[in-house]
Design a protein around this motif. Structure first.
Motif, PDB file in Angstrom:
ATOM      1  N   ALA A   1       0.851  -1.194   0.000  1.00 26.61           N
ATOM      2  CA  ALA A   1       0.000   0.000   0.000  1.00 26.61           C
ATOM      3  C   ALA A   1       0.884   1.241   0.000  1.00 26.61           C
ATOM      4  O   ALA A   1       1.839   1.315   0.765  1.00 26.61           O
ATOM      5  CB  ALA A   1      -0.912  -0.008   1.220  1.00 26.61           C
ATOM      6  N   GLY A   2       0.569   2.175  -0.886  1.00 26.30           N
ATOM      7  CA  GLY A   2       1.361   3.397  -0.989  1.00 26.30           C
ATOM      8  C   GLY A   2       2.351   3.362  -2.137  1.00 26.30           C
ATOM      9  O   GLY A   2       2.845   4.406  -2.564  1.00 26.30           O
ATOM     10  N   ASP A   3       2.640   2.160  -2.680  1.00 24.57           N
ATOM     11  CA  ASP A   3       3.545   2.072  -3.828  1.00 24.57           C
ATOM     12  C   ASP A   3       2.951   2.799  -5.024  1.00 24.57           C
ATOM     13  O   ASP A   3       1.748   2.739  -5.255  1.00 24.57           O
ATOM     14  CB  ASP A   3       3.751   0.601  -4.250  1.00 24.57           C
ATOM     15  CG  ASP A   3       4.735  -0.128  -3.342  1.00 24.57           C
ATOM     16  OD1 ASP A   3       5.288   0.529  -2.449  1.00 24.57           O
ATOM     17  OD2 ASP A   3       4.920  -1.345  -3.553  1.00 24.57           O
ATOM     18  N   GLU A   4       3.809   3.441  -5.785  1.00 31.43           N
ATOM     19  CA  GLU A   4       3.343   4.085  -7.011  1.00 31.43           C
ATOM     20  C   GLU A   4       3.746   3.209  -8.185  1.00 31.43           C
ATOM     21  O   GLU A   4       4.889   2.763  -8.276  1.00 31.43           O
ATOM     22  CB  GLU A   4       3.930   5.484  -7.108  1.00 31.43           C
ATOM     23  CG  GLU A   4       3.350   6.373  -6.018  1.00 31.43           C
ATOM     24  CD  GLU A   4       4.004   7.719  -5.892  1.00 31.43           C
ATOM     25  OE1 GLU A   4       4.669   8.159  -6.839  1.00 31.43           O
ATOM     26  OE2 GLU A   4       3.846   8.320  -4.822  1.00 31.43           O
ATOM     27  N   VAL A   5       2.804   2.959  -9.057  1.00 35.05           N
ATOM     28  CA  VAL A   5       3.061   2.066 -10.184  1.00 35.05           C
ATOM     29  C   VAL A   5       2.527   2.694 -11.469  1.00 35.05           C
ATOM     30  O   VAL A   5       1.751   3.656 -11.424  1.00 35.05           O
ATOM     31  CB  VAL A   5       2.373   0.687  -9.990  1.00 35.05           C
ATOM     32  CG1 VAL A   5       2.747   0.057  -8.664  1.00 35.05           C
ATOM     33  CG2 VAL A   5       0.856   0.802 -10.102  1.00 35.05           C
ATOM     34  N   THR A   6       2.975   2.153 -12.588  1.00 30.47           N
ATOM     35  CA  THR A   6       2.285   2.477 -13.836  1.00 30.47           C
ATOM     36  C   THR A   6       1.806   1.164 -14.420  1.00 30.47           C
ATOM     37  O   THR A   6       2.473   0.139 -14.319  1.00 30.47           O
ATOM     38  CB  THR A   6       3.200   3.190 -14.849  1.00 30.47           C
ATOM     39  OG1 THR A   6       4.218   2.285 -15.267  1.00 30.47           O
ATOM     40  CG2 THR A   6       3.810   4.441 -14.268  1.00 30.47           C
ATOM     41  N   LEU A   7       0.626   1.228 -15.017  1.00 30.33           N
ATOM     42  CA  LEU A   7       0.010   0.019 -15.538  1.00 30.33           C
ATOM     43  C   LEU A   7      -0.153   0.135 -17.054  1.00 30.33           C
ATOM     44  O   LEU A   7      -0.627   1.154 -17.563  1.00 30.33           O
ATOM     45  CB  LEU A   7      -1.360  -0.174 -14.878  1.00 30.33           C
ATOM     46  CG  LEU A   7      -2.119  -1.442 -15.268  1.00 30.33           C
ATOM     47  CD1 LEU A   7      -1.442  -2.673 -14.671  1.00 30.33           C
ATOM     48  CD2 LEU A   7      -3.565  -1.381 -14.794  1.00 30.33           C
ATOM     49  N   SER A   8       0.239  -0.927 -17.747  1.00 27.09           N
ATOM     50  CA  SER A   8       0.026  -0.994 -19.189  1.00 27.09           C
ATOM     51  C   SER A   8      -0.676  -2.298 -19.516  1.00 27.09           C
ATOM     52  O   SER A   8      -0.552  -3.271 -18.765  1.00 27.09           O
ATOM     53  CB  SER A   8       1.363  -0.937 -19.932  1.00 27.09           C
ATOM     54  OG  SER A   8       2.011   0.286 -19.652  1.00 27.09           O
ATOM     55  N   GLY A   9      -1.408  -2.303 -20.617  1.00 27.94           N
ATOM     56  CA  GLY A   9      -2.073  -3.531 -21.039  1.00 27.94           C
ATOM     57  C   GLY A   9      -3.574  -3.372 -21.136  1.00 27.94           C
ATOM     58  O   GLY A   9      -4.080  -2.267 -21.356  1.00 27.94           O
ATOM     59  N   THR A  10      -4.282  -4.492 -20.937  1.00 29.46           N
ATOM     60  CA  THR A  10      -5.741  -4.503 -21.126  1.00 29.46           C
ATOM     61  C   THR A  10      -6.475  -4.428 -19.792  1.00 29.46           C
ATOM     62  O   THR A  10      -6.224  -5.236 -18.897  1.00 29.46           O
ATOM     63  CB  THR A  10      -6.155  -5.811 -21.833  1.00 29.46           C
ATOM     64  OG1 THR A  10      -5.410  -5.909 -23.048  1.00 29.46           O
ATOM     65  CG2 THR A  10      -7.639  -5.814 -22.155  1.00 29.46           C
ATOM     66  N   ILE A  11      -7.371  -3.468 -19.690  1.00 35.49           N
ATOM     67  CA  ILE A  11      -8.234  -3.388 -18.503  1.00 35.49           C
ATOM     68  C   ILE A  11      -9.682  -3.231 -18.979  1.00 35.49           C
ATOM     69  O   ILE A  11      -9.923  -2.908 -20.144  1.00 35.49           O
ATOM     70  CB  ILE A  11      -7.828  -2.226 -17.556  1.00 35.49           C
ATOM     71  CG1 ILE A  11      -8.016  -0.861 -18.229  1.00 35.49           C
ATOM     72  CG2 ILE A  11      -6.389  -2.387 -17.085  1.00 35.49           C
ATOM     73  CD1 ILE A  11      -7.775   0.323 -17.284  1.00 35.49           C
ATOM     74  N   TYR A  12     -10.626  -3.471 -18.073  1.00 34.01           N
ATOM     75  CA  TYR A  12     -12.045  -3.384 -18.436  1.00 34.01           C
ATOM     76  C   TYR A  12     -12.759  -2.370 -17.560  1.00 34.01           C
ATOM     77  O   TYR A  12     -12.567  -2.367 -16.336  1.00 34.01           O
ATOM     78  CB  TYR A  12     -12.718  -4.751 -18.274  1.00 34.01           C
ATOM     79  CG  TYR A  12     -12.129  -5.804 -19.175  1.00 34.01           C
ATOM     80  CD1 TYR A  12     -12.612  -6.003 -20.465  1.00 34.01           C
ATOM     81  CD2 TYR A  12     -11.067  -6.598 -18.742  1.00 34.01           C
ATOM     82  CE1 TYR A  12     -12.062  -6.958 -21.298  1.00 34.01           C
ATOM     83  CE2 TYR A  12     -10.496  -7.564 -19.565  1.00 34.01           C
ATOM     84  CZ  TYR A  12     -11.005  -7.733 -20.851  1.00 34.01           C
ATOM     85  OH  TYR A  12     -10.447  -8.680 -21.678  1.00 34.01           O
TER      86      TYR A  12
END
Lengths: 194, 290
Positions: free
Chosen positions: A37-48
């Protein structure tokens, strides 16, 4: 290369230059276990995109033993009902909606191997327990910044329930979507700050 | 007597709907910028910057500031010397639909609250007031439902202490917590009837956010307020709310609210209605006079 080593400099992210973790959707459990919790991430790919009425329908379909319109295994869903796409754009403004409205439906979807949710705000005790049990993760997206978020959406297409208008299920291709881990797979929450 | 056609009203409403959703109110933007300068929590500060960047980007790219363009509210002050040719209410609804369609905004309105059905553009909550003169003042306020869902009303006893009222308002903000896009603007209606207190709380959000040197936005300087007055209460509540450590996006910090705006009105000897209407940081409205 293990994911933890894949890090990038993200100019548009809330961390403003901090090194962020990169994730790809659908997400594997081993990567989820590393998040705190608190981590910063970037997300790539398929989401709905799935919000209120679509949740209701998915749960009804599960109850009736019907096949769901998308594979929930490892899937990432985004609580979002976007604005229409202006000419020349993939999507309009598309920020997160309040996650707690989805709480009553979430544990069953997690049981169906849903791995991550993106939204804003708190979750119920039951949802946190289910996130822990099924080793899932809940992300926060920059709330009320829907115009900025539209920059990270590269493709959008209808998957199910077009009769719900903005509440239909859309498949989104995202790239570098900046998120913060709200609740991790150990049940830790970013809101437990006191 | 002045004659105004419904076409003119429809076009004005359409234009206001567009403006309100694309261009963040100047006073709100100024308050956000000020909070950005004052916020000490590093991550919250960066999030405040993202909110400001979002407003700038929305304006530039003609995108809605937020995808939730709300159930639009239309406040109309109709001069008693104006004569309208045509169907006034219909013109307002048509104007909203036209502006929302042109702006590519989201269809967020279901025509039946129980049957739901496919969302459409047609719908608005219209509040009409008859005033002196020969002008029409129209305000369009798109109110997102993330924060609208956090509205509260309480019918207090007339003998209640001010402390109880403060507690209720602060508790309403605590209940909203990180869910409804803080930093908030807190609208409070005190007095009138149950329905009127709710309307006052909403109208309080239309009041311009005042800024004072060195203090959080909308916080009047000490010498300007007295215990028990409305501006005193606004100041005190803002200070207390900003100690809740909810902060932007719920990430902590001292910017939980940009302002507390209170509207008061005469009420009955037997009661004291208090309503709270919270707005997210994307507090949007636009006004025109015809």
């Amino acid at each position: 290369m293990p994911y933890a080593a894949q890090q990038q400099y993200c100019r548009d992210c809330p961390s403003d230059g901090k090194i962020m973790k990169i994730l790809n959707a659908p997400i594997q459990e081993k990567y989820i276990r590393e998040l705190k919790a608190g981590d910063e991430v970037t997300l790539s790919g398929t989401i709905y995109t799935v919000r209120d009425q679509a949740h209701k329908r998915l749960i009804q379909d599960i109850g009736r033993g019907k096949e769901l319109p998308f594979d929930t295994k490892g899937a990432v869903i985004y609580y979002c009902g976007p604005a229409k796409a202006p000419k020349g754009r993939v999507i309009g403004s598309c920020g997160p909606t309040t996650s707690s409205r989805m709480d009553e439906f979430t544990p069953l979807l997690l049981k169906k191997e849903l791995k991550a949710m993106i939204g804003k705000g708190r979750r119920s005790k039951e949802v946190i327990a289910a996130i822990k049990k099924y080793k899932a993760v809940y992300f926060l997206a920059p709330a009320g910044c829907g115009a900025l978020i539209s920059k990270y959406i590269k493709k959008a297409e209808t998957v199910a329930y077009p009769d719900l208008g903005p509440e239909q299920i859309l498949k989104l291709e995202v790239k570098g979507f900046p998120l913060i881990v709200g609740i991790d797979s150990q049940g830790g929450s970013i809101y437990d700050k006191d | 007597m002045k004659i105004i056609t419904v076409k003119k009203i429809e076009n004005a409403v359409a234009q206001l709907a567009r403006e309100a959703n694309l261009f963040l109110r100047k006073d709100v933007l100024t308050a956000l910028k000020k909070s950005y300068r004052l916020e000490k929590n590093k991550r919250s500060k960066l999030f405040l910057k993202a909110i400001i960047d979002n407003a700038v980007y929305a304006r530039k790219e003609k995108l809605a500031i937020c995808q939730d363009t709300g159930l639009p509210l239309v406040f109309i002050e109709l001069g008693q010397d104006v004569r309208i040719l045509g169907d006034f209410k219909q013109a307002v609804i048509k104007g909203i639909a036209l502006g929302y369609r042109k702006g590519n905004f989201r269809e967020s309105i279901v025509s039946d609250p129980l049957l739901r059905g496919k969302p459409v553009y047609q719908g608005a909550v219209i509040h009409m007031d008859i005033v002196k003169g020969s002008k029409i003042k129209i305000t369009v306020m798109p109110k997102g439902f993330g924060c609208e869902n956090k509205s509260q009303l309480k019918m207090f006893l007339p003998t209640v202490g001010i402390g109880e009222i403060k507690k209720f308002i602060i508790e309403a903000v605590k209940t909203a917590g990180p869910d409804a896009c803080p930093p908030y603007v807190v609208g409070v209606g005190i007095g009138g009837t149950a329905d009127y207190a709710s309307l006052l709380a909403k109208k309080a959000l239309l009041k311009r956010i005042k800024l004072q040197r060195g203090l959080s936005p909308a916080c009047p300087p000490k010498q300007q307020w007295r215990e028990g007055t409305v501006s005193g209460l606004e100041r005190e509540l803002l200070l207390q709310i900003n100690k809740l450590n909810i902060g932007p996006m719920g990430l902590g910090g001292k910017t939980t609210a940009l302002a507390v705006n209170i509207e008061a009105y005469p009420t009955h000897i037997a009661g004291l209605p208090v309503a709270v209407n919270i707005s997210c940081h994307a507090l949007r409205s636009a006004t025109a006079v015809l």
